[in-house]
Scaffold this active site. Structure first.
Site, PDB file in Angstrom:
ATOM      1  N   ASP A   1     -10.737  43.736  -0.851  1.00  0.00           N
ATOM      2  CA  ASP A   1     -12.036  43.564  -1.699  1.00  0.00           C
ATOM      3  C   ASP A   1     -12.189  43.038  -3.445  1.00  0.00           C
ATOM      4  O   ASP A   1     -12.928  43.212  -3.904  1.00  0.00           O
ATOM      5  CB  ASP A   1     -12.757  44.756  -1.782  1.00  0.00           C
ATOM      6  CG  ASP A   1     -12.001  45.936  -2.266  1.00  0.00           C
ATOM      7  OD1 ASP A   1     -10.758  45.783  -2.381  1.00  0.00           O
ATOM      8  OD2 ASP A   1     -12.682  46.791  -2.550  1.00  0.00           O
TER       9      ASP A   1
ATOM     10  N   GLY B   1      -3.044  13.483  -9.226  1.00  0.00           N
ATOM     11  CA  GLY B   1      -1.833  13.456  -8.363  1.00  0.00           C
ATOM     12  C   GLY B   1      -1.895  11.967  -7.504  1.00  0.00           C
ATOM     13  O   GLY B   1      -2.873  11.405  -7.321  1.00  0.00           O
ATOM     14  N   TRP B   2      -0.808  11.904  -6.939  1.00  0.00           N
ATOM     15  CA  TRP B   2      -0.568  10.371  -6.206  1.00  0.00           C
ATOM     16  C   TRP B   2      -1.751  10.707  -4.898  1.00  0.00           C
ATOM     17  O   TRP B   2      -2.349   9.486  -4.820  1.00  0.00           O
ATOM     18  CB  TRP B   2       0.843  10.527  -5.374  1.00  0.00           C
ATOM     19  CG  TRP B   2       0.982   9.225  -4.734  1.00  0.00           C
ATOM     20  CD1 TRP B   2       0.997   9.185  -3.293  1.00  0.00           C
ATOM     21  CD2 TRP B   2       1.312   7.912  -5.126  1.00  0.00           C
ATOM     22  NE1 TRP B   2       1.357   8.182  -2.944  1.00  0.00           N
ATOM     23  CE2 TRP B   2       1.350   7.228  -4.006  1.00  0.00           C
ATOM     24  CE3 TRP B   2       1.462   7.494  -6.326  1.00  0.00           C
ATOM     25  CZ2 TRP B   2       1.545   5.823  -3.842  1.00  0.00           C
ATOM     26  CZ3 TRP B   2       1.749   5.920  -6.329  1.00  0.00           C
ATOM     27  CH2 TRP B   2       1.738   5.328  -5.130  1.00  0.00           C
TER      28      TRP B   2
ATOM     29  N   GLU C   1      -3.269   8.120 -11.207  1.00  0.00           N
ATOM     30  CA  GLU C   1      -2.249   7.378 -10.591  1.00  0.00           C
ATOM     31  C   GLU C   1      -2.611   6.297 -10.107  1.00  0.00           C
ATOM     32  O   GLU C   1      -2.910   6.274  -8.675  1.00  0.00           O
ATOM     33  CB  GLU C   1      -0.837   8.026  -9.879  1.00  0.00           C
ATOM     34  CG  GLU C   1      -0.366   9.218 -10.666  1.00  0.00           C
ATOM     35  CD  GLU C   1       0.636   9.960  -9.908  1.00  0.00           C
ATOM     36  OE1 GLU C   1       1.162   9.171  -8.983  1.00  0.00           O
ATOM     37  OE2 GLU C   1       0.875  11.116 -10.217  1.00  0.00           O
ATOM     38  N   TYR C   2      -3.535   5.079 -10.860  1.00  0.00           N
ATOM     39  CA  TYR C   2      -3.097   4.801 -12.246  1.00  0.00           C
ATOM     40  C   TYR C   2      -4.335   4.003 -12.687  1.00  0.00           C
ATOM     41  O   TYR C   2      -5.148   3.290 -11.690  1.00  0.00           O
ATOM     42  CB  TYR C   2      -2.029   3.773 -12.282  1.00  0.00           C
ATOM     43  CG  TYR C   2      -0.491   4.407 -11.881  1.00  0.00           C
ATOM     44  CD1 TYR C   2       0.081   5.198 -12.663  1.00  0.00           C
ATOM     45  CD2 TYR C   2      -0.244   4.196 -10.835  1.00  0.00           C
ATOM     46  CE1 TYR C   2       1.333   5.971 -12.201  1.00  0.00           C
ATOM     47  CE2 TYR C   2       1.033   4.981 -10.279  1.00  0.00           C
ATOM     48  CZ  TYR C   2       1.754   5.530 -11.072  1.00  0.00           C
ATOM     49  OH  TYR C   2       3.100   6.318 -10.797  1.00  0.00           O
TER      50      TYR C   2
ATOM     51  N   THR D   1       8.785   9.800 -15.804  1.00  0.00           N
ATOM     52  CA  THR D   1       9.956   8.989 -15.978  1.00  0.00           C
ATOM     53  C   THR D   1      11.085   9.321 -14.742  1.00  0.00           C
ATOM     54  O   THR D   1      12.427   9.470 -14.802  1.00  0.00           O
ATOM     55  CB  THR D   1      10.901   9.065 -17.465  1.00  0.00           C
ATOM     56  OG1 THR D   1      10.708  10.616 -17.668  1.00  0.00           O
ATOM     57  CG2 THR D   1      10.026   8.280 -18.396  1.00  0.00           C
ATOM     58  N   TYR D   2      10.434   9.022 -13.412  1.00  0.00           N
ATOM     59  CA  TYR D   2      11.444   9.207 -12.359  1.00  0.00           C
ATOM     60  C   TYR D   2      10.560   8.357 -11.187  1.00  0.00           C
ATOM     61  O   TYR D   2       9.446   7.691 -11.541  1.00  0.00           O
ATOM     62  CB  TYR D   2      11.168  10.551 -12.090  1.00  0.00           C
ATOM     63  CG  TYR D   2       9.892  11.611 -12.091  1.00  0.00           C
ATOM     64  CD1 TYR D   2       8.809  11.321 -11.304  1.00  0.00           C
ATOM     65  CD2 TYR D   2       9.895  12.355 -13.173  1.00  0.00           C
ATOM     66  CE1 TYR D   2       7.657  12.167 -11.384  1.00  0.00           C
ATOM     67  CE2 TYR D   2       8.523  12.990 -13.335  1.00  0.00           C
ATOM     68  CZ  TYR D   2       7.525  12.844 -12.392  1.00  0.00           C
ATOM     69  OH  TYR D   2       6.407  13.593 -12.732  1.00  0.00           O
TER      70      TYR D   2
ATOM     71  N   TRP E   1       9.033  18.043 -12.100  1.00  0.00           N
ATOM     72  CA  TRP E   1       8.197  18.009 -10.918  1.00  0.00           C
ATOM     73  C   TRP E   1       9.418  18.418 -10.107  1.00  0.00           C
ATOM     74  O   TRP E   1      10.294  17.684  -9.780  1.00  0.00           O
ATOM     75  CB  TRP E   1       7.772  16.568 -10.485  1.00  0.00           C
ATOM     76  CG  TRP E   1       7.088  16.712  -9.308  1.00  0.00           C
ATOM     77  CD1 TRP E   1       7.853  16.607  -7.921  1.00  0.00           C
ATOM     78  CD2 TRP E   1       5.671  17.099  -8.819  1.00  0.00           C
ATOM     79  NE1 TRP E   1       6.863  16.841  -6.891  1.00  0.00           N
ATOM     80  CE2 TRP E   1       5.634  17.090  -7.480  1.00  0.00           C
ATOM     81  CE3 TRP E   1       4.518  17.460  -9.794  1.00  0.00           C
ATOM     82  CZ2 TRP E   1       4.399  17.576  -6.770  1.00  0.00           C
ATOM     83  CZ3 TRP E   1       3.439  17.624  -9.231  1.00  0.00           C
ATOM     84  CH2 TRP E   1       3.188  17.484  -7.543  1.00  0.00           C
TER      85      TRP E   1
END
Length: 590
Positions: free
Chosen positions: A294, A322-323, A364-365, A431-432, A570
């Site tokens: 509860d 997100g993607w 994105e994007y 940057t990946y 990430w």
């Protein structure tokens, strides 16, 4: 004759199992895993199942999925049909409706691999007992399991995560945190690699205590931000408590909670069950106290509230988009003021307003293509961020994850990131994922290069180029965070050890093709070289690239020389159980 023979031959040669990876109310993500359970190689597979009339597949990957009414059929692609004995392949799909699959067949036979000789799985081992308990270690012992063909080894789980496999009935666990409660369980494997039921759970609390105050939360502190995914509580079995038991909570400054959705021009809940309804037992709760039926708030939000009570330096932002869920931004920014109001109303809902310190927009994007293409115009991103700042005010954080495309005329040139910067506390520059096995035949290339290198497949696809371009637009380094992936991307069918080799397709991953967590790759495919400030690994015919503690240290040194605000990653569940990558970011930014 062939049509009659094939099912009988295949019935005992393969199995297919279904997993619902996530469910967001209006839809879900499903995954089938096909395994060769026979003794000879199979060269193709076909999975069939039935859904109720209200449930259907809307999109699929890694297989060709068709239907005839409520009967669904999935066939392998050219690169994932051949499976050696014991080898598996997976395909996934998004669906709508609430029905479960039934009547499953694999290559015409039973999906349980029926027709093979009976081999029962092992029994449950005895509930573990503890000895030698100290602030940072404990020794576990358990009674052996039984099996008709013999027990091969045991998997040891801590807080629901497998930490090791041992052949005996004892294990010494180290690297624990003092004053912390842990839950242990054990399962047995037989000689056919079947896993039996889990043992009972053992709860132990290490002596000592006192919460680590973490880093100085002052304005001069470098940002050390990690993404926590709401779907991670399902198949990955990764929970907010893991931030504590790994030691990462004391070494970060911010958490982006991912993701909320963007639908109908508004910010909406991403996964109501995981976000605020899932009940946690004492063993998986941050403070060791179980949820009650509860109480007004449960789920991840309540666990984040408990985390902040112990680590008050941590700021939590709710990340939207997100993607997968960026497709709604284009409609939303047609009325940025109304969009910002909807986001504010959701983030500041009285049930969880104290949990969040702001909002993160992961589009994105803008004015470019991702999973879908946006044509809202170059000014749409700036208009959105301006409206968000106006609504959320100076006391809340307003941030965004943005492209790292440093090429001329690329994504960073298609939206007004400079115009939006005054309204933004900081940008998380992704940057990946510069390169990966979506280019199935290669060339192999590191997915997160810090700098350019001879032979890089696309000019401008590296961290240095992205940061240089953003600074060139007038955005100061103090508003930019460097991105780190806690995972690798890889190909198979590779003969060349260094980058630039050809491939036949994506390497096998735990959850999807071509991608794997660092915690897995560290052991299964250790680094064999470095290029452009990141690591790569050649093992067998597989080629992976990923960051290690050593390459992260180098990237953090570069981050400091560039005067950047800090770093983000990430995502948490890709790290080891003792948080070695998060620790590398923390120590590297000291």
């Amino acid at each position: 004759m062939v049509g009659l023979a094939a099912p009988a031959q295949a019935a005992g040669a393969a199995s297919a199992t279904f997993t619902k990876v996530s469910d967001w109310g209006s839809g879900f993500e499903g995954k089938w895993t096909v395994k060769n359970t026979g003794t000879t190689t199979i060269t193709s597979w076909t999975v069939e199942w039935d859904y109720p009339a209200d449930t259907r597949v809307t999109s699929a990957w890694d297989a060709t999925v068709t239907n005839s009414g409520t009967h669904w059929t999935a066939k392998n692609l050219g690169w994932n049909g051949t499976l050696s004995p014991g080898q598996s392949a997976s395909f996934g799909f998004n669906g709508s409706g609430s029905g479960a699959p039934s009547g499953c067949k694999i290559n015409g036979g039973s999906c349980d691999g029926g027709g093979t000789p009976t081999d029962n799985p092992p029994s449950a081992p005895g509930t573990p007992t503890a000895s030698g308990l100290g602030e940072n270690a404990v020794t576990l012992s358990w009674a052996a399991a039984t099996d008709d063909k013999g027990v091969k080894n045991y998997d040891v789980y801590r807080d629901g995560n497998k930490i090791t496999t041992v052949t005996g009935t004892t294990y010494g666990d180290t690297g624990l945190t003092k004053g912390t409660t842990y839950s242990y369980a054990v399962t047995a494997r037989d000689t056919a690699d079947q896993t039996g039921p889990s043992s009972g759970a053992l709860s132990v609390t290490t002596p000592g205590g006192g919460t680590d105050p973490g880093p100085d939360p002052g304005a001069g502190t470098k940002v050390k931000l990690g993404y926590f995914t709401n779907w991670g509580v399902y198949g990955r079995n990764y929970h907010v408590k893991n931030l504590v038991t790994s030691g990462s909570a004391a070494k970060i400054t911010h958490i982006n909670y991912a993701f909320g959705n963007v639908q109908g021009g508004k910010c909406t809940i991403g996964d109501a069950y995981a976000d605020y309804d899932k009940a946690y037992g004492a063993d998986q709760s941050v403070d060791g106290k179980a949820d009650t039926w509860d109480q007004p708030l449960r789920g991840n939000f309540n666990q984040l509230r408990k985390l902040k009570a112990q680590y008050p330096h941590i700021k939590v932002l709710w990340s939207f988009g997100g993607w997968t869920w960026s497709g709604g931004f284009g409609q939303a920014v047609q009325n940025p003021t109304a969009f910002a109001q909807s986001c504010y109303d959701l983030v500041e809902d009285p049930r969880w307003a104290d949990v969040f310190d702001g909002i993160d927009l992961d589009w994105e994007y803008p004015n470019a293509c991702g999973l879908s293409c946006d044509t809202s115009g170059a000014a749409s991103f700036k208009n959105m961020m301006q409206a968000m700042r106006a609504k959320f005010g100076a006391s809340n954080l307003v941030t965004a994850a943005i492209s790292a495309d440093g090429s001329n005329g690329g994504k960073l040139d298609l939206a007004d990131y400079a115009g939006a910067a005054p309204y933004t506390d900081f940008y998380n520059v992704m940057t990946y994922d510069f390169f990966g096995a979506w280019d199935a035949k290669g060339p192999t290339a590191p997915h997160s290069p810090l700098t350019s290198y001879s032979g890089i497949p696309i000019a401008g696809f590296n961290s240095e180029a992205a940061i240089t371009k953003l600074k060139g637009k007038g955005i100061p380094g103090s508003k930019l965070n460097l991105g780190i992936g806690f995972y690798g991307r890889g190909w198979t069918g590779v003969t060349q050890a260094g980058p630039g080799g050809t491939a036949t397709g994506p390497a096998q991953g735990t959850y999807e093709q071509g991608i794997e967590d660092y915690k897995v790759l560290k052991a299964s495919c250790p680094s064999t070289g470095t290029v452009a400030g990141t690591a790569y690994a050649k093992c067998g015919s597989n080629w992976w690239s990923y960051d290690t503690p050593a390459t992260i240290t180098g990237k953090m040194n570069w981050t400091k020389t560039q005067g950047l605000r800090g770093a983000f990653f990430w995502e948490f569940s890709g790290d080891t159980t003792n948080g070695e990558l998060a620790n590398a970011i923390h120590t590297g930014l000291q």
